[in-house]
Design an enzyme around this catalytic site. Structure first.
Site, mmCIF file in Angstrom:
data_model
loop_
_atom_site.group_PDB
_atom_site.id
_atom_site.type_symbol
_atom_site.label_atom_id
_atom_site.label_comp_id
_atom_site.label_asym_id
_atom_site.label_seq_id
_atom_site.Cartn_x
_atom_site.Cartn_y
_atom_site.Cartn_z
ATOM 1 N N ASP A 249 15.729 10.010 6.075
ATOM 2 C CA ASP A 249 16.684 9.660 6.074
ATOM 3 C C ASP A 249 16.961 8.192 7.086
ATOM 4 O O ASP A 249 17.361 8.273 8.252
ATOM 5 C CB ASP A 249 17.850 10.603 6.660
ATOM 6 C CG ASP A 249 19.424 10.290 6.610
ATOM 7 O OD1 ASP A 249 19.495 9.424 5.764
ATOM 8 O OD2 ASP A 249 20.238 11.087 7.047
ATOM 9 N N LYS B 164 7.881 8.229 -6.440
ATOM 10 C CA LYS B 164 7.585 6.932 -6.786
ATOM 11 C C LYS B 164 6.775 6.589 -8.039
ATOM 12 O O LYS B 164 5.545 7.283 -7.842
ATOM 13 C CB LYS B 164 7.157 6.020 -5.594
ATOM 14 C CG LYS B 164 6.758 4.728 -5.746
ATOM 15 C CD LYS B 164 6.488 3.966 -4.380
ATOM 16 C CE LYS B 164 5.620 2.705 -4.765
ATOM 17 N NZ LYS B 164 5.317 2.056 -3.176
ATOM 18 N N ASP C 211 0.756 -5.169 3.194
ATOM 19 C CA ASP C 211 2.118 -5.662 2.617
ATOM 20 C C ASP C 211 3.289 -5.230 3.286
ATOM 21 O O ASP C 211 4.385 -4.937 2.897
ATOM 22 C CB ASP C 211 2.480 -5.102 1.158
ATOM 23 C CG ASP C 211 3.423 -5.443 0.429
ATOM 24 O OD1 ASP C 211 3.795 -6.527 0.341
ATOM 25 O OD2 ASP C 211 4.144 -4.741 -0.592
ATOM 26 N N GLY D 3 15.989 3.171 -6.663
ATOM 27 C CA GLY D 3 15.563 1.675 -6.523
ATOM 28 C C GLY D 3 14.518 1.301 -7.941
ATOM 29 O O GLY D 3 13.838 2.280 -8.075
ATOM 30 N N GLU D 4 14.768 0.314 -8.273
ATOM 31 C CA GLU D 4 13.842 -0.339 -9.173
ATOM 32 C C GLU D 4 13.372 -1.331 -9.047
ATOM 33 O O GLU D 4 13.987 -2.500 -8.801
ATOM 34 C CB GLU D 4 14.570 -0.219 -10.610
ATOM 35 C CG GLU D 4 13.729 -0.382 -11.895
ATOM 36 C CD GLU D 4 14.437 -0.048 -13.168
ATOM 37 O OE1 GLU D 4 15.430 0.557 -13.138
ATOM 38 O OE2 GLU D 4 13.673 -0.112 -14.261
ATOM 39 N N GLY D 5 12.006 -1.670 -8.930
ATOM 40 C CA GLY D 5 11.242 -2.817 -8.494
ATOM 41 C C GLY D 5 10.389 -3.410 -9.459
ATOM 42 O O GLY D 5 10.109 -2.855 -10.669
ATOM 43 N N LYS D 6 9.709 -4.440 -9.276
ATOM 44 C CA LYS D 6 8.612 -5.045 -10.192
ATOM 45 C C LYS D 6 7.505 -4.055 -10.325
ATOM 46 O O LYS D 6 7.103 -3.833 -11.582
ATOM 47 C CB LYS D 6 8.291 -6.348 -9.693
ATOM 48 C CG LYS D 6 7.599 -7.288 -10.600
ATOM 49 C CD LYS D 6 7.317 -8.721 -10.055
ATOM 50 C CE LYS D 6 6.773 -8.924 -8.965
ATOM 51 N NZ LYS D 6 5.148 -8.562 -9.325
ATOM 52 N N GLU D 7 7.059 -3.431 -9.191
ATOM 53 C CA GLU D 7 6.061 -2.711 -9.255
ATOM 54 C C GLU D 7 6.141 -0.882 -9.300
ATOM 55 O O GLU D 7 5.303 -0.324 -9.022
ATOM 56 C CB GLU D 7 5.098 -3.130 -8.285
ATOM 57 C CG GLU D 7 4.705 -4.670 -8.396
ATOM 58 C CD GLU D 7 3.207 -4.853 -8.484
ATOM 59 O OE1 GLU D 7 2.523 -4.529 -7.462
ATOM 60 O OE2 GLU D 7 2.486 -5.561 -9.040
ATOM 61 N N LYS E 112 16.971 3.732 6.897
ATOM 62 C CA LYS E 112 17.328 2.433 6.140
ATOM 63 C C LYS E 112 16.082 1.516 6.233
ATOM 64 O O LYS E 112 15.447 1.406 7.261
ATOM 65 C CB LYS E 112 18.608 1.843 6.580
ATOM 66 C CG LYS E 112 19.667 2.653 6.109
ATOM 67 C CD LYS E 112 20.741 1.688 5.969
ATOM 68 C CE LYS E 112 22.202 2.238 5.344
ATOM 69 N NZ LYS E 112 23.041 3.018 6.083
HETATM 70 N N1 ATP Z 1 9.904 8.607 1.608
HETATM 71 C C1 ATP Z 1 11.039 7.802 1.513
HETATM 72 N N2 ATP Z 1 12.034 8.209 2.215
HETATM 73 C C2 ATP Z 1 13.065 7.384 1.919
HETATM 74 N N3 ATP Z 1 13.236 6.424 1.450
HETATM 75 C C3 ATP Z 1 12.097 5.873 0.579
HETATM 76 C C4 ATP Z 1 10.815 6.605 0.496
HETATM 77 N N4 ATP Z 1 9.951 6.144 -0.153
HETATM 78 C C5 ATP Z 1 10.633 4.948 -0.677
HETATM 79 N N5 ATP Z 1 11.818 4.817 -0.450
HETATM 80 C C6 ATP Z 1 12.918 3.693 -0.599
HETATM 81 O O1 ATP Z 1 12.246 3.426 -1.960
HETATM 82 C C7 ATP Z 1 12.253 2.018 -1.762
HETATM 83 C C8 ATP Z 1 11.030 1.499 -2.517
HETATM 84 O O2 ATP Z 1 9.950 2.184 -2.067
HETATM 85 P P1 ATP Z 1 8.336 1.568 -2.081
HETATM 86 O O3 ATP Z 1 8.679 0.268 -0.831
HETATM 87 O O4 ATP Z 1 7.449 2.338 -1.663
HETATM 88 O O5 ATP Z 1 8.045 0.787 -3.239
HETATM 89 P P2 ATP Z 1 8.207 -0.844 -3.896
HETATM 90 O O6 ATP Z 1 7.006 -1.026 -4.712
HETATM 91 O O7 ATP Z 1 8.446 -1.590 -2.747
HETATM 92 O O8 ATP Z 1 9.485 -0.812 -4.699
HETATM 93 P P3 ATP Z 1 10.485 -1.776 -5.005
HETATM 94 O O9 ATP Z 1 9.531 -2.864 -5.651
HETATM 95 O O10 ATP Z 1 11.576 -1.153 -5.775
HETATM 96 O O11 ATP Z 1 11.076 -2.090 -3.725
HETATM 97 C C9 ATP Z 1 12.315 1.583 -0.268
HETATM 98 O O12 ATP Z 1 12.436 0.486 0.010
HETATM 99 C C10 ATP Z 1 12.855 2.666 0.302
HETATM 100 O O13 ATP Z 1 14.253 2.365 0.177
#
Ligand code: ATP
Ligand code: MG
Length: 285
Positions: A185, A121, A220, A100-104, A187
């Protein structure tokens, strides 16, 4: 970010030393001067300038001339640097696909010899787009690289403190802007239709209570940062977390709880009293 591995492979030992020197000195300089890098790497300034030109071309560093030539990390550069350190200390053996790719952040799958499937991450706080870098936006003395590393460090520290007390992913390693956790594992809550919402809501509130009693407020929390499967719930994404003694802690806690309650009311028509829940979480009930 797809070319992270390619960038990584393009680095030689001299580049690695330069990246280390930028990292070590970035707390004192927004753009780390060539002479500081040259001193740390035991090389001449001309060689460093040449190498920086290459790294700048690869968008690993952003180079800037003031009275002297200096370099700072781009987001990509900081991520490559952190990846290199993670591999060097054997925290991960292979980087996989982007999850996944988000803002932060940008989140990758990876393999660890010791822990099996893990998640890396790469934090990104305040990094302007390349276009904005060209506009020379001024972030003041606190360069976004420093903010970004601080964000990763905060997340790792919170996970270390909570793991074993509350249901969070197991922290594996932290380097630079990268935090490695064990893959869960499950969602995100917002993606699934759960059949036992009352139980799941209770489990989440219990986790918030446990985190609070361990001294941490998430800051958050929402349906996007809660993972769920048939075995239970996990709380993720901790860069905004604060100590319960922080002046903002009570406000953040109430906002976290409200986000969760609102989501369950909206989605499952389940209603709980915010005040009562807050008392339960703070053990005042
Ligand atoms: N340990 C983990 N196991 C499974 N999935 C994970 C794990 N850590 C992160 N993810 C997946 O990666 C996504 C993004 O991680 P996280 O929420 O920590 O970062 P974020 O800053 O919210 O990133 P984004 O802005 O991309 O959502 C999560 O919504 C989840 O789907
Ligand atoms: Mg998230």
């Amino acid at each position: 970010m797809q070319d992270l591995i390619e960038l990584y492979r393009g680095l030689d030992r001299k580049d690695e030393c330069i990246l280390n020197a930028i990292f070590d000195n970035m707390w004192d300089f927004e753009y780390v001067p060539v002479h500081a890098i040259a001193r740390e790497c035991g090389m001449g300034e001309e060689k460093i300038e040449l190498a920086l030109k290459k790294l700048g071309g690869m968008r690993i560093t952003e180079n800037k001339y003031t009275e002297y030539l200096g370099a700072s990390f781009t987001f990509k550069g900081l991520s490559v640097f952190s990846l290199k350190r993670l591999v060097n200390k054997n925290a991960i053996s292979m980087l996989g696909n982007i999850m996944g790719e988000g803002k932060e952040s940008v989140v990758y799958n990876a393999m660890s010899e010791r822990y099996g499937e893990v998640v890396v991450k790469f934090h990104r706080v305040g990094y302007p787009s390349f276009k904005k870098v060209k506009e020379k936006r001024d972030y003041g003395s606190l360069h976004y690289t420093v903010l970004t590393v601080r964000s990763a460090k905060r997340e790792y520290a919170a996970l270390k403190k909570l793991y074993g007390y509350a249901s969070v992913p197991q922290p594996v390693a932290w380097e630079g802007n990268a935090v490695v956790t064990r893959l869960i594992d499950a969602k995100e809550l917002f993606r699934v239709k759960i059949s036992n919402p009352e139980d799941v809501l209770d489990m989440i509130l219990e986790e918030i209570r446990k985190m609070y009693s361990r001294g941490i407020v998430h800051g958050d929390l929402s349906q996007f940062n809660i993972l769920v499967n048939s075995d239970g719930v996990w709380i993720i994404d901790f860069p905004q977390s604060v100590d319960t003694k922080d002046p903002m802690a009570q406000e953040y806690l109430e906002r976290d709880v409200k986000n969760v309650l609102d989501y369950f009311e909206r989605t499952y028509r389940l209603k709980k009293d915010l005040k009562e829940v807050m008392e339960y979480i703070k053990d005042e009930a």
